[in-house]
Design an enzyme around this catalytic site. Structure first.
Site, PDB file in Angstrom:
ATOM      1  N   GLY A 258     -21.697  52.805  -2.200  1.00 22.72           N
ATOM      2  CA  GLY A 258     -20.282  53.184  -2.925  1.00 22.72           C
ATOM      3  C   GLY A 258     -19.844  54.473  -2.002  1.00 22.72           C
ATOM      4  O   GLY A 258     -18.477  54.376  -1.418  1.00 22.72           O
ATOM      5  N   MET A 260     -21.316  58.091   1.062  1.00 21.37           N
ATOM      6  CA  MET A 260     -22.406  58.664   1.509  1.00 21.37           C
ATOM      7  C   MET A 260     -21.938  59.856   1.726  1.00 21.37           C
ATOM      8  O   MET A 260     -20.922  60.294   2.336  1.00 21.37           O
ATOM      9  CB  MET A 260     -22.932  58.143   2.909  1.00 21.37           C
ATOM     10  CG  MET A 260     -23.987  58.821   3.421  1.00 21.37           C
ATOM     11  SD  MET A 260     -25.592  58.478   2.322  1.00 21.37           S
ATOM     12  CE  MET A 260     -26.288  60.203   2.984  1.00 21.37           C
ATOM     13  N   GLU A 261     -22.917  60.973   1.482  1.00 19.37           N
ATOM     14  CA  GLU A 261     -22.596  62.427   1.240  1.00 19.37           C
ATOM     15  C   GLU A 261     -22.799  63.143   2.417  1.00 19.37           C
ATOM     16  O   GLU A 261     -22.886  64.585   2.579  1.00 19.37           O
ATOM     17  CB  GLU A 261     -23.304  63.041  -0.042  1.00 19.37           C
ATOM     18  CG  GLU A 261     -24.956  63.176   0.382  1.00 19.37           C
ATOM     19  CD  GLU A 261     -25.803  62.115  -0.025  1.00 19.37           C
ATOM     20  OE1 GLU A 261     -26.912  62.402  -0.132  1.00 19.37           O
ATOM     21  OE2 GLU A 261     -25.138  61.183  -0.267  1.00 19.37           O
ATOM     22  N   ASN A 262     -22.596  62.559   3.832  1.00 19.28           N
ATOM     23  CA  ASN A 262     -22.791  63.245   5.067  1.00 19.28           C
ATOM     24  C   ASN A 262     -22.235  64.642   5.155  1.00 19.28           C
ATOM     25  O   ASN A 262     -21.074  64.595   4.836  1.00 19.28           O
ATOM     26  CB  ASN A 262     -22.576  62.349   6.142  1.00 19.28           C
ATOM     27  CG  ASN A 262     -22.877  60.757   6.130  1.00 19.28           C
ATOM     28  OD1 ASN A 262     -24.284  60.425   6.044  1.00 19.28           O
ATOM     29  ND2 ASN A 262     -21.796  59.987   5.830  1.00 19.28           N
ATOM     30  N   HIS A 294     -18.884  63.009  -7.013  1.00 19.00           N
ATOM     31  CA  HIS A 294     -20.602  62.810  -6.954  1.00 19.00           C
ATOM     32  C   HIS A 294     -20.875  63.336  -5.367  1.00 19.00           C
ATOM     33  O   HIS A 294     -21.843  64.123  -5.211  1.00 19.00           O
ATOM     34  CB  HIS A 294     -21.171  61.482  -6.971  1.00 19.00           C
ATOM     35  CG  HIS A 294     -22.380  61.102  -6.906  1.00 19.00           C
ATOM     36  ND1 HIS A 294     -23.288  61.394  -7.760  1.00 19.00           N
ATOM     37  CD2 HIS A 294     -23.184  60.869  -5.615  1.00 19.00           C
ATOM     38  CE1 HIS A 294     -24.488  61.038  -7.548  1.00 19.00           C
ATOM     39  NE2 HIS A 294     -24.475  60.638  -6.102  1.00 19.00           N
ATOM     40  N   GLU A 295     -20.254  62.611  -4.509  1.00 17.24           N
ATOM     41  CA  GLU A 295     -20.621  63.083  -3.253  1.00 17.24           C
ATOM     42  C   GLU A 295     -20.170  64.390  -2.774  1.00 17.24           C
ATOM     43  O   GLU A 295     -20.965  65.059  -1.987  1.00 17.24           O
ATOM     44  CB  GLU A 295     -19.717  62.050  -2.110  1.00 17.24           C
ATOM     45  CG  GLU A 295     -19.958  60.628  -2.509  1.00 17.24           C
ATOM     46  CD  GLU A 295     -21.353  60.350  -2.574  1.00 17.24           C
ATOM     47  OE1 GLU A 295     -22.079  60.703  -1.775  1.00 17.24           O
ATOM     48  OE2 GLU A 295     -21.672  59.146  -3.322  1.00 17.24           O
ATOM     49  N   GLU A 317     -30.362  62.919  -6.426  1.00 20.00           N
ATOM     50  CA  GLU A 317     -29.479  61.756  -6.942  1.00 20.00           C
ATOM     51  C   GLU A 317     -29.342  61.852  -8.638  1.00 20.00           C
ATOM     52  O   GLU A 317     -28.379  61.867  -9.143  1.00 20.00           O
ATOM     53  CB  GLU A 317     -29.987  60.427  -6.722  1.00 20.00           C
ATOM     54  CG  GLU A 317     -29.975  60.087  -5.207  1.00 20.00           C
ATOM     55  CD  GLU A 317     -28.555  60.351  -4.461  1.00 20.00           C
ATOM     56  OE1 GLU A 317     -27.613  60.396  -5.430  1.00 20.00           O
ATOM     57  OE2 GLU A 317     -28.190  60.204  -3.424  1.00 20.00           O
TER      58      GLU A 317
END
Length: 853
Positions: A258, A260-262, A294-295, A317
């Site tokens: 969905g 990615m939190e980089n 969320h991210e 998570e």
């Protein structure tokens, strides 16, 4: 050639890294077939690991050009998974490692590491994608600052952190916050941005950018609004402010997940960024808001504090899912949001816990970590946080989180670190609660009543069925929120929380004026299966009068489930009591329309298969499908006047708004029209389809027609209207597969795979057909076995190109053992065919092996 037999990795075998990294400098010269990556890594021996270790760096699909240590050329020993340098060739103290490698982003169809998506360079490094970019200790407990220089003729060059310098054809980025390699990100492409400014509570000016392909910028407004709301909420609720000068989001069409939190550069599946009323449903808008939040929340719960190893994945998570659930509850309807979360948990995680893929929230071993990004780690992990908050209270929860952030900022942590801050903040022993992280399976909580003249005793018993590698389970600490509802509908006992910590426990309520109906598991206070025998009259009382929305919803759900079980097993019909209860709920204007829409929905086919299996029956997909269709037709005929009036009254005057109020009204309208289609042949659905000015109503009307075997003309019209919109076209593919009648499901899916717009390399499009076929239970489980074979064909094909995406779709087979012998034989044959394939990936091999063995 088949991958070498992969060996499991065990939690108990964890060892600290022999070398730590102080800083990393990367230089990229981008080219589709021959990108050069130069790295300089400052290593130092880790005292915690002891002396005398070889240098072992992870690396896959890399061509090594040169390598140096402190400027001295070396020739490391290469393998398929990395390289090594003997300890004797290493300096005694800190040293600089330099390497130059060549990679081919254009040929990287696995979408891990650095790859290309329609001319754009982008990365996905979680969990182990960085090793496809350069040689490095690719593990989450190795954290370092990164300096990145990108050279390319593309106009936009992005990486983590802050932009420190740029010129024509190059840009340099510096991330001052130490991070593991899985959080590294790079994007380069022809992009445009929606940009805004945000001032944090600390006074820092932050530039917010959402980068998209030219032409998509008009559909980024809601994502930007959601980002701003999330930043404000995290400051107010958790005291967490953003910590860089810029926050970038990039929308990518080809993406396995969905988002990615980089750190500082979030990369998103474009489906969770782009929205307009005409092209996105209310559900899409809600998903965008939730996933953006969320991210962003990961900046602290995942980035600033990460996990020591991948076994601790739920540490970031589960916590971040809980935080996004809190956020969405406050942005929308708390009751409806909680019910939706519970429905998702039961549909995905309970099924996982009940089959061969069951595993603890903190797994004990894995072969391929990508296979453990599961509902257990995410959704069940979030339920554990929710239980902790309930057990210690809001004040102690807040104190524990403050302590967690203060104590562990900049660290890679474990579940033990997490539990310790709660024990300290709450002043209580949580060793029994920690079993929730170690034991797989969904506990069963039995409740039996004993009523004697003003005295009600509730007898609780808990047990957890055996799961793979865990035949015996110890009692869990289960918080049970309950109340009592009197026969007149009034609340006799407001909510209180019991702690069930043994195999059997009883509680007594004295001096009651009449026998109440227990309202148990309010707020769904624990992720358990409740076994509470209850008459239809008692359920109807709770549906009409319970003060807790979750148990009120559960009462209606239980009524529907009991009736559908009787229809499947005995050929019964819904009685007048159930229909009257539905009518009262439907027409109660004091209830949130979104709640009424949820309550009108019958339990799904998978839900019913699971509950029948739980009750000791072999579920028959054909009988379940027939019962649901019959029930919906009978409900529609009995409630047709009320459904028509409600549908007419749920208009949303004025311009479109995705807010909770208008979305709830549209949800009830679409649900009512969908049911009415069973009574009026789809007349109102066709009218709504023609008049709809938003995707929620257009999709709702069209799928209502598909559900009754109609809608061919509307299907063609929908395609003509949206053929040029890639995200809407995903809906077109998915809806036809999901709504196909059972004996035509495989034929429908096969025809869609032959459509010129079916790009099976794109994960969204693949899931829209092959994944959706698995989500059409009666069609997937048709006795011909054609759907099983079609799915297996495509899993084998995709596995050779994108193993991660293929392995995730393979879970359509996970519940195979609950069905009859014929279906088991057919499914087993297809899974054996997949396992026998000579180019089976490690990802797919582990999943199929677990399901079969």
């Amino acid at each position: 050639m088949r991958d070498e037999t992969p060996q499991p990795i065990y939690l108990d075998d964890y060892l600290p890294p022999p070398f730590l990294v102080e800083d990393v400098a990367l230089e990229f010269h981008l080219a589709p077939r021959s990108t050069r990556v130069r790295s300089r890594v400052r290593f130092r021996p880790n005292p915690a690991a002891g002396p005398g270790h070889d240098l072992r760096l992870d690396g896959e699909e890399l061509t090594l050009i040169r390598a140096q240590i402190d400027g001295r050329e070396i020739t490391p020993q290469l393998s398929r998974t990395g390289l090594s340098v003997p300890a004797r060739d290493l300096p005694e103290g800190p040293f600089d490692w330099e390497a130059e490698v060549e990679i081919a982003p254009e040929a990287n169809t696995a979408l891990e590491g650095l790859y290309m998506s329609k001319g754009m360079y982008c990365t996905q490094c979680e969990a182990e994608g960085f090793r496809r970019i350069t040689y490095y200790p690719d593990r989450p407990d190795v954290m370092a600052t990164f300096q990145v220089r990108i050279t390319s003729d593309l106009p936009v060059l992005l990486s983590n952190g802050n932009l420190v310098a740029q010129g024509e054809g190059w840009a340099e980025w510096h991330d001052p916050h130490p991070k593991p390699a899985y959080l590294f990100a790079l994007v380069a492409g022809d992009l445009v941005a929606r940009s805004e400014q945000f001032t944090t509570m600390e006074g820092r000016e932050v530039t917010l950018n959402i980068w998209v392909r030219p032409g998509d910028e008009a559909r980024t407004g809601y994502a930007m609004e959601a980002l701003r709301r999330a930043m404000i909420w995290d400051e107010a609720r958790y005291g967490r402010a953003y910590d860089l000068e810029v926050f970038n989001i990039v929308a990518v069409d080809d993406f396995n997940m969905g988002a990615m939190e980089n750190k500082g550069l979030n990369i998103f599946n474009s489906a969770y960024v782009l929205a307009s009323p005409e092209t996105a449903t209310d559900g899409d808008y809600a998903s965008i808001e939730r996933i953006i939040a969320h991210e962003y929340f990961h900046n602290w719960t995942g980035n600033r504090i990460t996990c020591r190893d991948w076994f601790q994945l739920s540490l970031k998570e589960g916590l971040t899912v809980f935080r996004d659930q809190q956020f969405m509850a406050e942005m929308r309807s708390p009751a409806v949001k909680r019910i939706e979360d519970v429905l998702t948990l039961r549909a995905r995680q309970f099924r996982e816990d009940d089959g061969p893929l069951a595993h603890p929230v903190r797994p004990e071993s894995y072969v391929e970590i990508n296979n453990f990004y599961t509902a257990t780690v995410y959704e069940k992990g979030a339920e554990l946080i929710r239980m902790l908050q309930l057990l210690v209270g809001e004040e102690a929860y807040a104190a524990a989180l403050d302590l967690y952030f203060d104590r562990h900022d900049g660290q890679a942590c474990t579940i033990e670190d997490w539990i310790a801050v709660f024990e300290e903040a709450a002043g209580r022993d949580l060793s029994q609660f920690k079993r929730w992280y170690a034991q797989a399976g969904t506990p069963r909580l039995e409740v039996r009543e004993d009523w004697q003249e003003g005295r009600l005793t509730l007898h609780f018993r808990q047990h957890t069925p055996p799961t793979p590698n865990q035949p015996l389970k110890e009692p869990q600490l289960i918080p049970v929120a309950l109340g009592l509802i009197g026969p007149d509908g009034r609340e006799m006992l407001p909510t209180q929380v019991l702690e069930i910590d043994g195999p059997a426990q009883s509680v007594t309520f004295e001096d009651l004026p009449a026998r109440p109906v227990p309202s148990i598991l309010r707020g769904f206070s624990a992720p358990v299966i409740l076994d509470q025998p209850m008459s239809s009259e008692a359920r109807a009382l709770l549906l009409a009068h319970d003060t807790d929305p979750c148990t009120r919803f559960e009462a209606g759900r239980g009524l529907a489930r009991d009736i559908l079980h009787a229809m499947v097993l005995e050929g019964a019909r819904p009685g007048p009591d159930y229909l009257d209860a539905l009518r009262l709920m439907l027409t109660d204007e004091q209830l949130d329309p979104a709640f009424r829409a949820l309550a009108l929905r019958l339990p799904g086919q998978e839900d019913l298969a699971g509950s029948l299996h739980e009750a000791g029956h072999i579920p028959d997909p054909d009988a379940i499908h027939a019962a649901r269709e019959s029930a919906q037709r009978l409900i529609a005929e009995a409630l047709a006047p009320e459904l028509a009036r409600v549908a007419q009254s749920m208009q949303t005057p004025g311009p479109y708004s995705a807010d909770a109020r208008d979305a709830g009204r549209r949800a009830l309208k679409v649900q009512a029209v969908g049911l009415l289609a069973y009574a009026d042949g789809g007349a109102k659905a066709r009218d709504l389809f023609e008049r709809a000015d938003n995707m929620t109503e257009q999709m709702g009307a069209w799928t209502a027609l598909l559900s009754i075997g109609a809608g061919a003309e509307e299907t063609a019209q929908f395609y003509r209207q949206w053929a040029q919109d890639r995200l809407v076209l995903d809906k077109w593919f998915m809806a036809q597969t999901l709504r196909a009648v059972p004996d035509r499901a495989a034929m429908t899916a096969r025809a869609l795979t032959e459509h010129p717009d079916f790009d099976w390399h794109n994960p969204n499009r693949f899931r829209a057909v092959i994944g959706a076929l698995g989500a059409n239970p009666a069609g997937f489980h048709h006795l011909s076995g054609e759907s099983y074979a079609l799915v297996a064909d495509w899993l084998i094909r995709l596995d050779g190109v994108n193993p991660q995406a293929a392995a995730r779709v393979s879970t359509v087979f996970e519940a195979w053992a609950r069905y009859d012998a014929t279906r088991q034989r057919l499914m087993r044959a297809q899974m054996e065919r997949i396992r026998a394939h000579d180019r089976l990936s490690r990802d797919m091999g582990e999943m199929i092996g677990r399901m079969l063995d």
